[in-house]
Design an enzyme around this catalytic site. Sequence first.
Site, mmCIF file in Angstrom:
data_model
loop_
_atom_site.group_PDB
_atom_site.id
_atom_site.type_symbol
_atom_site.label_atom_id
_atom_site.label_comp_id
_atom_site.label_asym_id
_atom_site.label_seq_id
_atom_site.Cartn_x
_atom_site.Cartn_y
_atom_site.Cartn_z
ATOM 1 C CG HIS A 19 -0.354 -0.070 2.544
ATOM 2 N ND1 HIS A 19 0.489 0.906 3.019
ATOM 3 C CD2 HIS A 19 -0.438 -0.995 3.533
ATOM 4 C CE1 HIS A 19 0.879 0.606 4.241
ATOM 5 N NE2 HIS A 19 0.344 -0.552 4.574
ATOM 6 C CG HIS A 22 4.192 -1.576 2.200
ATOM 7 N ND1 HIS A 22 2.908 -2.033 2.066
ATOM 8 C CD2 HIS A 22 4.592 -1.927 3.449
ATOM 9 C CE1 HIS A 22 2.542 -2.656 3.187
ATOM 10 N NE2 HIS A 22 3.551 -2.602 4.046
ATOM 11 C CB CYS A 127 1.732 -8.289 18.994
ATOM 12 S SG CYS A 127 0.861 -7.706 17.515
ATOM 13 C CB CYS A 130 4.616 -6.508 16.254
ATOM 14 S SG CYS A 130 3.532 -5.111 16.431
ATOM 15 C CB CYS A 144 -0.465 -4.979 19.733
ATOM 16 S SG CYS A 144 0.568 -4.151 18.542
ATOM 17 C CG HIS A 147 -0.901 -4.979 14.637
ATOM 18 N ND1 HIS A 147 0.436 -4.921 14.961
ATOM 19 C CD2 HIS A 147 -0.956 -5.088 13.287
ATOM 20 C CE1 HIS A 147 1.148 -5.003 13.860
ATOM 21 N NE2 HIS A 147 0.340 -5.100 12.833
ATOM 22 C CE LYS A 294 -3.159 1.074 12.980
ATOM 23 N NZ LYS A 294 -1.818 0.783 12.728
ATOM 24 C CE LYS A 297 -7.491 -6.740 3.197
ATOM 25 N NZ LYS A 297 -7.156 -8.014 2.617
#
Length: 468
Positions: A19, A22, A127, A130, A144, A147, A294, A297
């Site tokens: 996405h 990246h 997690c 991570c 986390c 996440h 944020k 997904k």
Amino acid sequence: MKKKFYITTPIYYPNDIPHVGHAYTTIVGDVIARWHKLKGEDVFYLTGTDEHGKKIETAAKKKAKNPKEFVDELIPEFKNAWKKLNIDYNRFIRTTEKDHKKVVLEILQKVFEKGDIYLGEYEGLYCTGCEAYYTKRDLIDGCCPIHKTKAEKLKEESYFFKLSKYKNKLLKLYMDNSNFILPKFRAKEIINRLEDLQDLSISRTSFNWGIKLPFNKKHISYVWFDALLNYLTGIGYLKDDKKFSKFWPADLHIVAKDIMWFHVVIWPAMLMSAGIKLPKSVFVHGYWTFNKEKISKSRGKVISVDELISITGNVDSVRYFLLRETPFGQDGDFSEKALIERHNNELADKLGNLVSRVAGLIERFGVKKINNKLLKKLNLKKIEKLFDNYEFDKVLNEIFAFIDICNEYVQNKKLWETGDEKNLYELKESILKIAELLSPFIPESSEKIIKQFSAKKIKKSEILFKKI
Ligand code: MSP
């Protein structure tokens, strides 16, 4: 001999398609790599994917696939995305490749023989998102912080890397080499966290997908120990000595703040233990949100590379926007509106307008060589300095200020009336220089401009940036 420059991106988890986050890191890496090529250096640009570990195993299970089959299907998504964004990398490394496995086994053995790995037991809050254990203190209501999912309690026999042994050496590294962590303000946070540095659990027995420890096949290497070593594999460690000794140590690892700890603490400690030289710099950039939310997904909006490009229909607009919008190192917010505004107001109205006007005038009146006074208004030294300081937004600002000067020049000199060939020559050379300086950022458009303005007969051509 040519100067060398070795630059890397993180290797991304191929558990989903790439996405804008990246894409950002990979574009910045490409811009820096292209800049060093422009300076005549021998550049190696490495990117790739991090394919082992529980995260990938779990994602594959959900799709009822085996992990290798699962990642094999996602790799083309990454490669195609980078192709569409004009990323000119030298190697795309996958941690499931044979040469990488060999490197991981060799380093594990080396560090083990040195006495830096011992068997213990780990109990902690893990997690999977991570691929990391957390202390209670780091979690928010047991979840986390990244996440927002509940951390699982895991207890397992595990090998540990004596990370704590390297605390003072790490502190000395940051002191002696103030460019190791960039931007410099990030170092403070790390130094504080180093206070209670623990040894690092580097093996797992609770899943299968990974590289087995050479000294105990029941254990799988912790995915981060495996992943970080990609930076050695990528330039031929154990395979191509000539290449490796030419490019190592890395000049620049680019990462975002989420994985700073792994790159500025664990990674140098691993290298110290293995007796390998340390990278010169790790640049830690910020995080992008999408419309202030944020990018995730499960918890927000994800924007794919195809969607990203389709907003303006122009890859260069995306590359330009991401580097211009936020100072490198700071957080940024991506929105379609902001992208379209910069596309229209800066690329189309300033750069595009200059190029098309001047090309049209030269087509009509021609050029005549003289000493170029206009070009002297471009502060090259300043631009170089800003670039080498990774202040890309300011580099672009500086170049666009000169584009303004050139547009005003056409206006003030009323060149459509005078048709002054000498002034047009000044503009032609200035545009060529602008295109060269912009080529790391907007390679496709720059190439078009350079081709157009170095032709024997300069002609007006199709519009570079169509307004939206
Ligand atoms: N596999 C590890 C990295 C191993 S490197 C030896 C990993 N992968 S990841 O797929 O999660 O990628 C994280 C990186 O992607 C970040 O460090 C950053 O470069 C980029 N980004 C992901 N989301 C991002 C934003 N929202 N904003 C900016 N960069 C982001 O961690």
